[in-house]
Each structure stands twice: as structure tokens, then as C-alpha cells.
Design a protein around this motif. Structure first.
Motif, PDB file in Angstrom:
ATOM      1  N   GLU A  76      -6.414   3.067  -4.876  1.00 43.38           N
ATOM      2  CA  GLU A  76      -6.629   1.897  -5.743  1.00 43.38           C
ATOM      3  C   GLU A  76      -8.118   1.649  -6.007  1.00 43.38           C
ATOM      4  O   GLU A  76      -8.485   0.606  -6.551  1.00 43.38           O
ATOM      5  CB  GLU A  76      -5.991   0.646  -5.114  1.00 43.38           C
ATOM      6  N   HIS A  95      -6.745  -6.415  -1.255  1.00 39.85           N
ATOM      7  CA  HIS A  95      -5.484  -6.156  -1.952  1.00 39.85           C
ATOM      8  C   HIS A  95      -4.406  -5.819  -0.926  1.00 39.85           C
ATOM      9  O   HIS A  95      -4.644  -5.031  -0.020  1.00 39.85           O
ATOM     10  CB  HIS A  95      -5.635  -4.980  -2.932  1.00 39.85           C
ATOM     11  N   HIS A  97       0.258  -6.227  -0.037  1.00 38.70           N
ATOM     12  CA  HIS A  97       1.616  -6.545  -0.495  1.00 38.70           C
ATOM     13  C   HIS A  97       2.350  -7.358   0.570  1.00 38.70           C
ATOM     14  O   HIS A  97       3.369  -6.907   1.099  1.00 38.70           O
ATOM     15  CB  HIS A  97       2.436  -5.266  -0.744  1.00 38.70           C
ATOM     16  N   HIS A 159       4.163  -5.812  -7.717  1.00 39.25           N
ATOM     17  CA  HIS A 159       3.242  -5.055  -6.883  1.00 39.25           C
ATOM     18  C   HIS A 159       2.735  -5.894  -5.690  1.00 39.25           C
ATOM     19  O   HIS A 159       3.139  -5.638  -4.564  1.00 39.25           O
ATOM     20  CB  HIS A 159       2.083  -4.550  -7.744  1.00 39.25           C
TER      21      HIS A 159
HETATM   22 ZN   LIG Z   1      -0.987  -1.849  -3.840  1.00 38.23          ZN
END
Ligand SMILES: [Zn+2]
Length: 428
Positions: A76, A95, A97, A159
Motif C-alpha cells: 500500500e 492504515h 482493517h 476495505h
Molecule cells: Zn488494506
């Protein structure tokens, strides 16, 4: 702890450990980065177990794109780069999830940050970026376009979430707070329609017309105080680890034999609090050079009015708070432990912590050791540190059990006769 004096690789390790340790990312998902003074980006590697990262796993990408390190940078990396290009004021990106935010992401909704007083200010406006292939330039452009509008917290369709900050700790706090909002809203919606704070209520908090505290320099620190400071730090960290506190919220205090008391400082990260960070409050004055938690006057009045209370906690754990933001009452007549520790658990109006300090403090009689404040917090009192902590933990677990019971059937409360037996047997 001066986090800004840690090397970027160490900051990333510290925060990754925290994010993974609290179940906010999986082994393969999630990445963190820091933009340093030389415009190099330090970032978590691709394909390395997030639960076992070491300093030498962290990758450095030079401004010309050269990669220094043992691994490839996170897949990413493109969106991290594009966020820094779009927003020169940001120096760190988180970042991940986490499950509660993924729940919102897959129904394409944004968690509400107006359920409690501080979340909106910590997270700022929340945006939503359109779905695109992970690792693609298109995803990076979609995300950077939202950041470009001055938004620091961005949900990603199907996401997860990306959050920026002027340093990694600010980015983490925003991330943690948004995750908290998501967990709270999910809990609340299981029992009702959550009520949002009005603009007027937000303005009332900003008013801050609490009297100022004076300052004093302590002449010495007795062994009683040193033991209290040590034990408070242990329980504050445990409160954080049990997710009863968040990094910047959760207030703990304890009375000393001379009537003064020791309280948590305002704003400092609860995960790393040390005995020296706690603030002694004596009469109307606080230890010089320190800022006590904002609810300090309420703590003081509770101690003045109630000789049987030696410890007070104010927190907003996400299961109890589901009852604070909906019209449901938290009925403790579920199991004997809950009733013995919580008793009636009344609900107080939103501004009980700020306005009517006198009336609020007066509520904590022996049969009312704990109260929920609408859209705000839970106030817990105890005869000592462990008793207050235990009560907070029991309240959170009881609330969690009630929320979970909802999908199983109707709750059968302990009847009046059995309550009487409990009151006699446990001398309540
Ligand atoms: Zn991700």
C-alpha cells in the motif's frame, strides 16, 4: 514519554504492536508510515508477520524511490506517498482493517463521532474514499483526493480506514478513537437508536467555566503517596489494556490520608503513564507545572462529601456507553455480582460532570456507587483503587452480557425477594 525522540522505526514498532495487540489489525493487513525530516518515508514491510516485527524489518524509502532495508515496502506504499504529496502538514499515516470499522466500510457508512463529547474534535470530519484495487495508483488517488479536502480520517469502501496525523501518535489516537466510535455505535444500535449531541451541547463543553486551580510545589512525597501513584499506574494501564480507557480518556483518582488526592493528568497517553505524571491536588491547588483531568472539581467534591469513598474513576467503556447514548437503563439485577457492585446505577443528565458538580457529587451515597452520564461517561466510586476498578470492570462486563443476551431471548431479572436476600447476606 517523549515519543518524538524515538527513531521512526521504533515508533512504528511501538504502534504496530499496539494495533495488533488490541485486535485492530490482522497479521497480513494494515500498514503504518512516518515521513521524516529528510522526506524519507519509513514504512512497515510487505509480507512480514505483524505480530513479530523487529526494528530491522521496517523499510525506508528515499525521496528518489530507492528502498533501504531487508524487505519490500508495504504493497500500500503508493497511497502513503500520495497522501504526503497531497497534505504537506501530515507526517504519519495509519492504515488498518479493524473489524468494527470494516463493518461500517462494507455497508458504506461513516461512524458517528457525535455520540460523546470529545470524539468529533479528535477525529475531525470523516471522509469516504471510493473502492479501487489494493496497491493501485487509482486507490491512492481516491484516498489522496479526500485528504486534499483537509480531512484527516478517511473510510475506504469495502476495505478499512486510513488516518493521518502530524505525528504517528496523533494518527494512532485518531484511528483508535474512530474505531471506538464504530464499536460504540454498533453496541448502541443493538438496543436502540443512539442520540447525538447537539451543537448547543458541544458549545456548552467548550465554554469551560470551571474555576481555575492554583498551583503549589509539594515539599515531599510520603510513602503512602508513592504507593498510591505506583498502584494507580498499574490499574490505569490495566484499564487501557482491558479497553475500559482509551489513550487520552479515562480519569482515575485516589484520596490520601491528609484529604488531598492524586489524579490522572489531562491528555497524556494512558498506556505510558508513569507515577511522576500523576497530579496531586491539595485544597484548591494542583502540583505546579501539571494539568489535572478536567473533572478534577467533581472528584474533589465527591471526596469532601463522602468519607466512605477513597477512589473515583470516570471512563467511557463502549458497552456501558451503549446505555449512555440510548434511552435504555443498565439494570444490574442480572447476576448477584452485578447487583452487589452496581446497585441502582442511575442515569444523570449530560452536563452533570460540568455544571451541577455539587448535585452530582451528592448522588454517590452508599447505595449509589456508580452512575451513567447521558452521552458522556460513567462515574464509578470505590472504597479503594481495586474496588473502584473492579466496579468499572463489572459494569462493562454486565453491559456486554446484556447486549449479547438481546439475540438470545428476554432477560429474566433477579426478583425482589432474592434482591432482599442479597442485601442482607452481603450487608448492602
Ligand atoms: Zn488494506
Amino acid at each position: 514519554m517523549r515519543c518524538d525522540l524515538l527513531h521512526p522505526a521504533d515508533q512504528i514498532l511501538l504502534m504496530m504492536d499496539r494495533i495488533y495487540g488490541y485486535g485492530m489489525t490482522t497479521t497480513s493487513g494494515g500498514n503504518l508510515s512516518i515521513l521524516d525530516e529528510q522526506n524519507q518515508i519509513w514504512i512497515t514491510p510487505a509480507g512480514v508477520d505483524k505480530g513479530a516485527l523487529t526494528r530491522s524489518d521496517i523499510v525506508c524509502v528515499k525521496p528518489d524511490g530507492t528502498v533501504v532495508g531487508h524487505h519490500r515496502p508495504s504493497s500500500e506504499f503508493p497511497f502513503h506517498r500520495l497522501i504526503y504529496d497531497a497534505r504537506p502538514d501530515l507526517r504519519a499515516v495509519v492504515h488498518a482493517h479493524p473489524p468494527a470499522l470494516v463493518s461500517f466500510s462494507i455497508v458504506r457508512r461513516i461512524p458517528d463521532t457525535r455520540l460523546l463529547p470529545n470524539e468529533r474534535q479528535i477525529c475531525g470530519e470523516i471522509g469516504m474514499a471510493e473502492y479501487a484495487l489494493p496497491g493501485s495508483r487509482e486507490l491512492g488517488e481516491n484516498i489522496a483526493a479526500v485528504f486534499k479536502r483537509g480531512i484527516d480520517s478517511v473510510m475506504l469502501e469495502n476495505h478499512g480506514v486510513v488516518v493521518g496525523g502530524t505525528d504517528l501518535f496523533q494518527a494512532f489516537q485518531r484511528f483508535e478513537t474512530l474505531d471506538f466510535c464504530a464499536r460504540l455505535e454498533i453496541n448502541a444500535r443493538r438496543i436502540g437508536a443512539p442520540a447525538l449531541l447537539s451543537d448547543e451541547q458541544f458549545r456548552a463543553i467548550e465554554g469551560g467555566d470551571e474555576p481555575e486551580l492554583g498551583e503549589f510545589v509539594p515539599e515531599s512525597y510520603g510513602t503512602e503517596e508513592l504507593a498510591i501513584r505506583r498502584d494507580m499506574c498499574t490499574l490505569i494501564k490495566r484499564s487501557y489494556d482491558q479497553r475500559l480507557f482509551t489513550s487520552t480518556q479515562g480519569t482515575f483518582s485516589h484520596r490520601l490520608a491528609d484529604g488531598s488526592f492524586v489524579i490522572t493528568p489531562y491528555g497524556a497517553d494512558r498506556k505510558y503513564l508513569e507515577p511522576e505524571d500523576l497530579v496531586r491536588v491539595e485544597g484548591g491547588a494542583a502540583e505546579a507545572g501539571k494539568t489535572p483531568s478536567r473533572s478534577v472539581h467533581l472528584h474533589r467534591r465527591i471526596y469532601e462529601l463522602h468519607p466512605h469513598i477513597d477512589s473515583v474513576i470516570i471512563a467511557h467503556p463502549p458497552n456501558v456507553m451503549a446505555f449512555a447514548v440510548t434511552d435504555r437503563t443498565l439494570d444490574s439485577r442480572t447476576i448477584p455480582e452485578s447487583y452487589i457492585l452496581m446497585r441502582q446505577t442511575p442515569k444523570l443528565p449530560f452536563d452533570a460532570v460540568y455544571r451541577d458538580t455539587e448535585g452530582t457529587a451528592a448522588r454517590f451515597t452508599k447505595d449509589t456507587p456508580i452512575a451513567i452520564v447521558e452521552n458522556n461517561c460513567v462515574i464509578v466510586t470505590g472504597q479503594n483503587l481495586l474496588n473502584a476498578f473492579d466496579r468499572l470492570e463489572v459494569a462493562e462486563y454486565s453491559a456486554k452480557a446484556i447486549l449479547s443476551a438481546g439475540c438470545l431471548g428476554d432477560i429474566a431479572h433477579i426478583g425482589p425477594e432474592q434482591i432482599r436476600d442479597l442485601e442482607i447476606a452481603f450487608k448492602l
